[in-house]
Design an enzyme around this catalytic site. Structure first.
Site, PDB file in Angstrom:
ATOM      1  CG  HIS A  24      -1.736  -1.223   1.385  1.00  0.00           C
ATOM      2  ND1 HIS A  24      -1.207  -2.408   1.862  1.00  0.00           N
ATOM      3  CD2 HIS A  24      -3.047  -1.455   1.117  1.00  0.00           C
ATOM      4  CE1 HIS A  24      -2.173  -3.323   1.893  1.00  0.00           C
ATOM      5  NE2 HIS A  24      -3.286  -2.773   1.439  1.00  0.00           N
ATOM      6  CG  HIS A 254      -5.986   1.468  -0.235  1.00  0.00           C
ATOM      7  ND1 HIS A 254      -5.877   1.981   1.036  1.00  0.00           N
ATOM      8  CD2 HIS A 254      -6.054   0.118  -0.091  1.00  0.00           C
ATOM      9  CE1 HIS A 254      -5.887   0.999   1.918  1.00  0.00           C
ATOM     10  NE2 HIS A 254      -5.990  -0.146   1.260  1.00  0.00           N
ATOM     11  CD  GLU A 395     -19.049  -5.317  26.457  1.00  0.00           C
ATOM     12  OE1 GLU A 395     -19.960  -5.627  27.243  1.00  0.00           O
ATOM     13  OE2 GLU A 395     -19.199  -4.527  25.494  1.00  0.00           O
ATOM     14  CG  HIS A 457     -26.672 -12.933  29.653  1.00  0.00           C
ATOM     15  ND1 HIS A 457     -27.456 -12.460  28.625  1.00  0.00           N
ATOM     16  CD2 HIS A 457     -26.311 -11.830  30.380  1.00  0.00           C
ATOM     17  CE1 HIS A 457     -27.567 -11.145  28.729  1.00  0.00           C
ATOM     18  NE2 HIS A 457     -26.875 -10.736  29.775  1.00  0.00           N
TER      19      HIS A 457
END
Length: 645
Positions: A24, A254, A395, A457
């Protein structure tokens, strides 16, 4: 001269990609001016001492632009990044890997390439800097963390989470250079985004400024302004991807190798009449002077501050060792009937009372996971003397921030949530293993034993998923003593650890041993049979070890010799000598018992083994009802084993 310095980065990047046949170049060409100003005038570093504790950190979050980083490391004189490495970009054995891989000995501060991870790592490094500053003072620790990030980085959810927390904590030593080129692989940014990045960062509590990313004076002014502000800073550098090349400003810039014609046109436009990997001596000399700018400062730091800083990495002190021994003795005497999350909470609390180099935290589940206790002090804006970090419900960022804190190896950081939510953190957990840094992740509520909260859960596949990550120690202790031994190993390990804990109470299954049996990964509990008499080996982890012990008693009652193996950590067991592993597993019928989907157990059970686990999502009912529904009872296991004998 400034343009010549920047062009050296650009054309070394073009040459690396050309040699490799892939890579790149868009970002290195577009951000070369900003990176030149940063390294030349602002970044405090010394290539002769790449791990100097009070150096500034530079994180290339957009890791696809790695050729720019490698060029800078080579130009400024890092011995670990040679011209030969650049010529072998993306080749086996070269430090110039496709995306940067953590190696602070040669200036690579983090493994990046998963967009957004580097930004969140940098937030962790900025937190670590403030933690150490609060403990050691301005003269010892007072440095900045700089990040190069693109549109893709700032689109990722992990950066939203991390940067919101950074603003909340007012991390004024964190500065992001945003490669604001308005181009993504699919086209211009507006094909997928219409939010205003600068306004969004202002709402996080950041200082924000926009500047011309190709003007030395404007870039310098923006960086000076950022350093004067007490908030974290986002500098939107208006750049052109593929600057100076025929692909300038387009998504085609890119990635991909430039043709010989494109290279010639770029050289002509940027006035660079040199061959591949050729840097004129006068430019090379200036870059090497840049690399020596802070040598005297570094030498004075080691002369005056090194003793105060102490050991370069975290180690278990005598005080911590005594605390662990005391807790183990208490557990042996009291034989607690408690959830392993409660045992873990007690261990963490007492160890942190005697060590200020351990920091805990959780995603708004401190008490539920056992990561927070009454003896811990919160970390908050303008006061980093505490040892507990409120991450909020973030998280993914939490995992990556832990990695950033731990990357310096001076602070040991842990953070927790429920095991079912570990998938939110998986990219960060994987990066900790790839970097081989000692992050500690705590996951409680580890199975269908969660009960009434239901299948959302109740983890089923998560254990096998985590165990599949190379270089990651996944612990599932059976009781309080095993929990302590797993903690003891995690604290001294230089690799990342996951400690998986129950919500429900469990029986004590272990007697006290001076040695750490969990270090072997698996061991025999109550070894009372001669190997050639053993007919059944019951292998279990966590809360199911108690079930295995009940089954052993039932089998013994009908004159069938059986042994129980507790296997808290597969990876550690796999590293033991073959003789030990054979003795533990035996040659008899092997039976695995674990409240998981069982993926990977065949390695230990063999083709004739039996496995009792959970083959579907759990149910919303009590813990005992769930275990009964899935047949995870001692009676059922015993009956099925008897049918096989």
């Amino acid at each position: 001269m400034y343009k010549g310095l920047a062009n050296a980065i650009r054309f070394l990047s073009i040459a690396q990609v050309g040699n490799a046949g892939s890579g790149h170049v868009g970002m290195p060409l577009g951000m070369a001016d900003c990176l030149t100003v940063l390294f030349k005038n602002f970044l405090v570093f010394d290539p002769l001492s790449p791990q100097w504790p009070d150096r500034d950190r530079f994180i290339l979050s957009g890791g696809h632009g790695s050729t720019a980083l490698y060029a800078l490391l080579y130009l400024t004189g890092y011995e670990g990044m040679s011209l030969d490495d650049l010529k072998r970009f993306r080749q086996l054995g070269s430090r110039a890997t496709g995306h940067p891989e953590y190696d602070p000995s040669c200036g690579i501060e983090a493994t990046t390439g998963l967009l957004g991870q580097g930004v969140a790592n940098a937030v962790g490094m900025a937190i670590e800097e403030r933690l150490l500053n609060a403990r050691l003072g301005d003269n010892c620790i007072n440095h900045y963390i700089y990040v190069c990030a693109g549109d893709g980085d700032l689109m990722e959810g992990v950066t939203h989470e991390a940067c919101a927390l950074a603003g909340h904590l007012s991390l004024g030593h964190l500065i992001i250079l945003f490669d604001d080129n308005n181009v993504t692989i699919d086209g211009t940014v507006d094909v997928s985004a219409s939010d205003h990045v600068l306004t969004r960062y202002k709402s996080y509590g950041w200082h924000v400024v926009s500047t011309d990313g190709h003007c030395e004076r404007h870039i310098s002014s923006a960086l000076e302004e950022a350093k004067q502000d007490q908030r974290p800073s986002l500098i939107a550098c208006k750049t052109k991807i593929g600057y100076g090349s025929p692909r300038e400003g387009s998504s085609s810039a890119h990635s991909g190798v430039f043709s010989s014609l494109e290279i010639e046109e770029t050289k002509k436009k940027l006035n660079w009449p040199y061959g591949p990997f050729e840097v004129p001596e006068y430019i090379m000399q200036v870059w090497r002077i840049v690399g020596k700018r802070h040598r005297e400062k570094r030498e004075k730091w080691y002369e005056k501050q090194f003793e105060k800083y102490g050991p370069s990495s975290f180690s278990i002190t005598d005080e911590v060792k005594r605390a662990l021994r005391s807790i183990k003795k208490d557990y042996f005497i009291s034989r607690p009937f408690e959830a392993t999350r409660s045992s873990s909470q007690n261990i963490i609390s007492k160890v942190m009372e005697v060590s200020n180099q351990i920091v805990s935290g959780s995603a708004d589940l401190g008490s539920s996971t056992g990561c927070l206790s009454k003896t811990m002090a919160p970390i908050f804006k303008q006061n980093f003397s505490g040892n507990y970090l409120h991450y909020g419900v973030r998280e993914h960022a939490m995992g990556a921030i832990v990695n950033g804190i731990v990357a310096g190896r001076k602070i040991r950081s842990l953070a927790g949530t429920f095991l079912a939510f570990s998938d939110y953190m998986r990219p960060a957990i994987r990066m900790s293993a790839l970097m081989n840094i000692p992050s500690i992740f705590i996951f409680s509520h580890d199975s269908i034993g969660v009960g009434e909260d239901g299948p959302t859960h109740q983890p089923v596949e998560h254990l096998s998923s985590l165990r599949a990550i190379p270089n990651l120690n996944v612990f599932r202790p059976a009781d309080a003593i095993e929990t302590l031994e797993c903690w003891e190993y995690a604290l001294k390990s230089q690799s990342p650890s996951v400690i998986i804990l129950t919500r429900q109470k469990v029986l004590s299954v272990r007697f006290c041993d001076k040695v750490n049996l969990c270090e072997a990964g698996a061991y025999l509990l109550h070894d009372d049979s001669i190997d050639n008499e053993r007919r059944v080996t019951l292998i279990a982890t966590g809360s199911e070890v108690a079930i295995a012990l009940e089954v052993k008693k039932m089998l013994n009652d009908v004159q069938i010799s059986a042994n129980v193996v507790s296997m808290p950590c597969w990876r550690l067991f796999d590293t033991q000598l073959e003789k030990y592993r054979k003795r533990i597993l035996g040659d008899s019928l092997r039976v695995g018992i674990e409240a998981s989907n069982g993926v990977g157990w065949e390695k230990y059970l063999g083709s004739n083994g039996m496995f009792f686990g959970v083959n579907d999502f759990g149910k919303s009912c009590s813990c005992l009802e769930n275990y009964k529904f899935f047949g995870l009872t001692s009676r059922r296991v015993c009956d099925e084993v008897l049918k096989r004998l």
